[in-house]
Each structure stands twice: as C-alpha cells, then as structure tokens.
Design an enzyme around this catalytic site. Structure first.
Site, PDB file in Angstrom:
ATOM      1  N   HIS A   1      38.819  37.524  40.440  1.00  0.00           N
ATOM      2  CA  HIS A   1      39.085  38.946  40.182  1.00  0.00           C
ATOM      3  C   HIS A   1      37.872  39.566  39.462  1.00  0.00           C
ATOM      4  O   HIS A   1      37.080  38.859  38.833  1.00  0.00           O
ATOM      5  CB  HIS A   1      40.355  39.036  39.309  1.00  0.00           C
ATOM      6  CG  HIS A   1      40.653  40.401  38.794  1.00  0.00           C
ATOM      7  ND1 HIS A   1      40.246  40.829  37.551  1.00  0.00           N
ATOM      8  CD2 HIS A   1      41.298  41.437  39.359  1.00  0.00           C
ATOM      9  CE1 HIS A   1      40.643  42.081  37.376  1.00  0.00           C
ATOM     10  NE2 HIS A   1      41.279  42.469  38.455  1.00  0.00           N
TER      11      HIS A   1
ATOM     12  N   ASN B   1      37.331  40.974  36.744  1.00  0.00           N
ATOM     13  CA  ASN B   1      37.110  40.716  35.316  1.00  0.00           C
ATOM     14  C   ASN B   1      36.815  39.256  34.991  1.00  0.00           C
ATOM     15  O   ASN B   1      36.489  38.938  33.848  1.00  0.00           O
ATOM     16  CB  ASN B   1      38.345  41.130  34.507  1.00  0.00           C
ATOM     17  CG  ASN B   1      38.476  42.634  34.404  1.00  0.00           C
ATOM     18  OD1 ASN B   1      37.590  43.364  34.818  1.00  0.00           O
ATOM     19  ND2 ASN B   1      39.579  43.095  33.844  1.00  0.00           N
ATOM     20  N   LYS B   2      36.946  38.370  35.956  1.00  0.00           N
ATOM     21  CA  LYS B   2      36.798  36.952  35.656  1.00  0.00           C
ATOM     22  C   LYS B   2      35.314  36.551  35.571  1.00  0.00           C
ATOM     23  O   LYS B   2      34.429  37.319  35.970  1.00  0.00           O
ATOM     24  CB  LYS B   2      37.543  36.110  36.705  1.00  0.00           C
ATOM     25  CG  LYS B   2      39.049  36.433  36.807  1.00  0.00           C
ATOM     26  CD  LYS B   2      39.797  36.234  35.510  1.00  0.00           C
ATOM     27  CE  LYS B   2      41.297  36.089  35.603  1.00  0.00           C
ATOM     28  NZ  LYS B   2      42.100  37.150  36.186  1.00  0.00           N
ATOM     29  N   ASN B   3      35.058  35.335  35.083  1.00  0.00           N
ATOM     30  CA  ASN B   3      33.658  34.934  34.816  1.00  0.00           C
ATOM     31  C   ASN B   3      32.803  34.877  36.073  1.00  0.00           C
ATOM     32  O   ASN B   3      31.595  35.064  36.015  1.00  0.00           O
ATOM     33  CB  ASN B   3      33.619  33.580  34.107  1.00  0.00           C
ATOM     34  CG  ASN B   3      34.058  33.686  32.661  1.00  0.00           C
ATOM     35  OD1 ASN B   3      34.846  34.585  32.312  1.00  0.00           O
ATOM     36  ND2 ASN B   3      33.571  32.808  31.812  1.00  0.00           N
ATOM     37  N   LEU B   4      33.434  34.555  37.210  1.00  0.00           N
ATOM     38  CA  LEU B   4      32.755  34.606  38.504  1.00  0.00           C
ATOM     39  C   LEU B   4      33.620  35.496  39.379  1.00  0.00           C
ATOM     40  O   LEU B   4      34.826  35.246  39.514  1.00  0.00           O
ATOM     41  CB  LEU B   4      32.640  33.202  39.110  1.00  0.00           C
ATOM     42  CG  LEU B   4      31.866  33.073  40.429  1.00  0.00           C
ATOM     43  CD1 LEU B   4      31.307  31.660  40.582  1.00  0.00           C
ATOM     44  CD2 LEU B   4      32.702  33.429  41.652  1.00  0.00           C
TER      45      LEU B   4
END
Ligand code: PLP
Length: 391
Positions: free
Chosen positions: A181, A183-186
């Site tokens: 998603h 907002n996630k780190n990747l």
C-alpha cells in the site's frame, strides 16, 4: 506557517521508476505480465528463495492465506485487537471467528504469554501482526504453533525490511502476507504479496488469485475453485521493482530517523515511546501513546496547525461497530483499548530530514504541555467512549 507541511508519511519514488512506468504504459501490456514475473522473482530471491505471488492487496493475500489453510465456518483464528481492521475483517469474511488476545504494553503486539489460553479445539490458525514493523517474537510464536498443531498466517503488512534474529521476515515461517500500500515501506501504489511454502501451494494461490482458472495448451480452460480477482498490474509491479532496489537504504534511513526521535523526544511529557529496537524493526512507523490527560483529537489538530501531520494506527478493532455487533465489549482487552485510544503516529519516512524530527519533537512538546486536560471519559460501554474515536 512559513514551513512546508510535514505529512506523517510520503512515498519515495525515483525518476528511474517513473520512467520505467512510462515504458510499461507504452509497451502495450499493462496488466499482469513480464513486470509481475520479474517482481515475483526478485521478491522470491529477497525472501530466501521461497515461492512468492504478487497480489493487488495484502487484504487479498490474507484472504487467500485463509483459503489455502481451509479456514471457514466454525473455525477460530487467534489475532490481535490492535491492527488495521483488515486483519480481523478477513477472518469474518472467511466465515470464521476472530479470537482476540490482548497486546503487550511495550511491543503493542499480541501478548504471547496470553496466547495459549485463547487456543481451543476450534482454533485453526494464528494471525499475528508486526505493528509498526516491530516483529512478534517468531521463536516463541512458532513454538506455540507447533505445540498445538496450528498453521500461522503472518500479517506482515508492515514488516517489509524487518527481520527476526538475523532472518528477514518472510524468509522463514509459514504463510506470510506483505502489503505494498502507498504508506508501507515498499509501495506499488496498491499491492501486496503472499510468501508460500512450496510450488504446489503457490499454484493454488494462483487459482485463488484469478477466478480459479487454469488454462491448457490447447487453448481451453477450466475453473476448479471460486477464486477472486487479486492479480497485480505490470504498472504496479514496475513501481515495486524500483522500490525494491532502495529497500535496504529506506530501512537504514528510517532507523536513523527513529534513533533521532529517541534522542530528541522530551521524556518528561509522559508519552510512552515505542520499543527502541534498531536491529529487527523496519520502523514502519514511530508511534507514541499520549498521556491519559491529553485528548488525541486536540493534539492532532494542534500539530496540524503547527504544520505537522499525525496519524492514528489504530483504534482497537473489537470496539468498532461490526465487532461490537459480533459480541465484543469494552474492557475485554484493556491494554489494546488504552493504547488504541492514545496512540499517535508521528512523521517518519525516508525523505525526511533530521531537522524535521527536531521540529516534530519541539512542536509535540509544546502541544502536549499547552493542551488543557481533557474531559473525564464517557462511561464505559457508551458508543462514544474513548478518545476521538470518531475524529
Ligand atoms: C496495510 C495493512 C493491511 C492491508 O494491506 P492492503 O494492502 O491495504 O490490503 C493489513 N494489515 C495490516 C496490519 C496493515 O497495516
């Protein structure tokens, strides 16, 4: 404000990736194709050679994980009440019952010392979450799973880049679901993947991913199970490939920024800080728990007025209307309820500068000190109990 607004997160997409996406768009093949195959191959290499299938979301990955373990009506799945609601919704959608176990006040993850007491003859699976990318103790978790003959579906949505005792999250364990998603780190914009145990399970994942359809060499097809529509586009996969090349650097930068938060955050404010883990955690988020007297909605507004975005991840799931209708009540998981009421996500993303951390810490201190003490909480059980749940 003279300074630019600082959001709580922002993806870092480089120009090469943007150019790569343009190439995909011009190529004439934009849905699942060569970019997805390459992304899966690189993810598999990243996860120690395990089979990986790319999906359009981690919610889909969790749904498929439950289907692969044949979780359904009459089954119980043990999970945490302090997570994004997707974690529990997928269990309900599968026709099973979520069984919540309260969280540990330090890690904010499922309390492993309480977990075994929640296991019944109906328990089929454990579904732990690594909140903010701080891993649940995998050694203890899998010891419990083995002892009770249970499968594990790791909701590692926030764990990309995290590790447990030197092994990447996803490189070990049973089924592992990761989110891409925004907002996630990747990120792939929207997307996710499921890490699987063997090629046979990966084949079944492919069926659940796309309508249960198998195609044969003579051009005919058959459908053997009611699969969904969870495939990732090549456009998204190309973003993921561009992100994967930077993952180590993103994680290192997040850890450095988290360290600075620990150096600069005023410890006299009465806020609870996260566990200071600079080895396992990928620092997906830097979350504080506000002191009881501070109303979170007022804190968020004051921070926003000062030019800083603050997120809420998450209110306790069992207090949301759907879960109350399923019979869950306030007071059942007091640690998750308290944290869920006071938790606040401060800005943390790779492109942030050190000075941004300092600015957040100074503003947070001013806001916490100057806000008036909140009204006493509404009586337990009332629909509006808790701080800013409807904010
Ligand atoms: C983001 C997230 C999900 C869902 O991921 P999507 O890719 O948005 O479907 C599930 N669980 C947790 C803990 C998450 O943070």
């Amino acid at each position: 404000m003279s300074k630019e607004f600082l959001p709580f997160t922002r993806p870092s997409i480089d120009e090469q990736t943007i150019a790569g996406v343009a190439e995909v768009l011009r190529s004439g093949w934009i849905t699942s194709g060569p970019q997805v195959r390459e992304f899966e191959a690189q993810l598999s290499a990243y996860f120690g050679g395990r089979p990986v299938r790319a999906l359009s979301s981690a919610t889909g990955a969790l749904e498929i994980g439950l289907a692969l373990a044949q979780v359904g009506a009459g089954d119980e799945v043990v999970t945490t009440p302090l997570s994004w609601v997707a974690t529990a919704n997928v269990i309900v959608r599968a026709g099973a019952r979520p069984v919540f176990v309260d969280v540990d006040p330090q890690t904010r993850n499922i309390d492993l010392s309480l977990l075994e007491a929640a296991i019944t003859p109906a328990t089929r699976m454990l579904l732990p979450v690594d909140l903010a990318g701080l891993p649940v103790d995998r050694t203890r978790l899998y010891a419990i799973a083995r002892r009770h003959g249970l499968r594990v579906l790791e909701d590692a949505a926030q764990s990309m880049g995290a590790s447990w005792q030197g092994e990447r999250i996803g490189a070990g364990g049973d089924l592992v679901s990761v989110s891409f998603h925004a907002n996630k780190n990747l990120t792939t914009g929207e997307g996710g993947c499921l890490v699987l145990n063997d090629e046979q399970e990966a084949r079944r994942c492919e069926l659940w991913r796309l309508q249960g359809v198998e195609r044969f060499a003579d051009g005919s097809l058959d459908a053997t199970l009611p699969g969904g529509k969870h495939n990732l586009t090549d456009i998204a996969a190309r973003i993921g490939l561009g992100q994967l090349a930077h993952l180590e650097e993103f994680t290192a930068r997040r850890r450095a920024l988290a360290r600075r938060y620990f150096e600069r955050f005023d410890r006299t404010l009465g806020c609870e800080l996260p566990v200071a883990d600079f080895v396992n955690s990928n620092w997906h988020m830097f979350q504080i728990v506000l002191p009881e007297r501070v109303e979170r909605g007022a804190f968020i507004r004051a921070m926003h007025d000062g030019g800083v975005g603050v997120g809420v991840h998450y209110p306790a799931i069992h207090l949301l209307t759907l879960y109350r209708q399923l019979g869950f009540k306030p007071g059942e998981f007091p640690v998750a309820e308290r944290i869920g009421d006071g938790i606040a996500t401060l800005p943390l993303f790779p492109a942030m500068r050190d000075e941004d951390v300092d600015r957040v810490c100074e503003l947070a201190a001013r806001c916490v000190r100057s806000l008036p003490a909140r009204e006493p909480a509404a009586p337990a059980g009332s629909a509006s109990a808790g701080r800013g749940r409807r904010a």
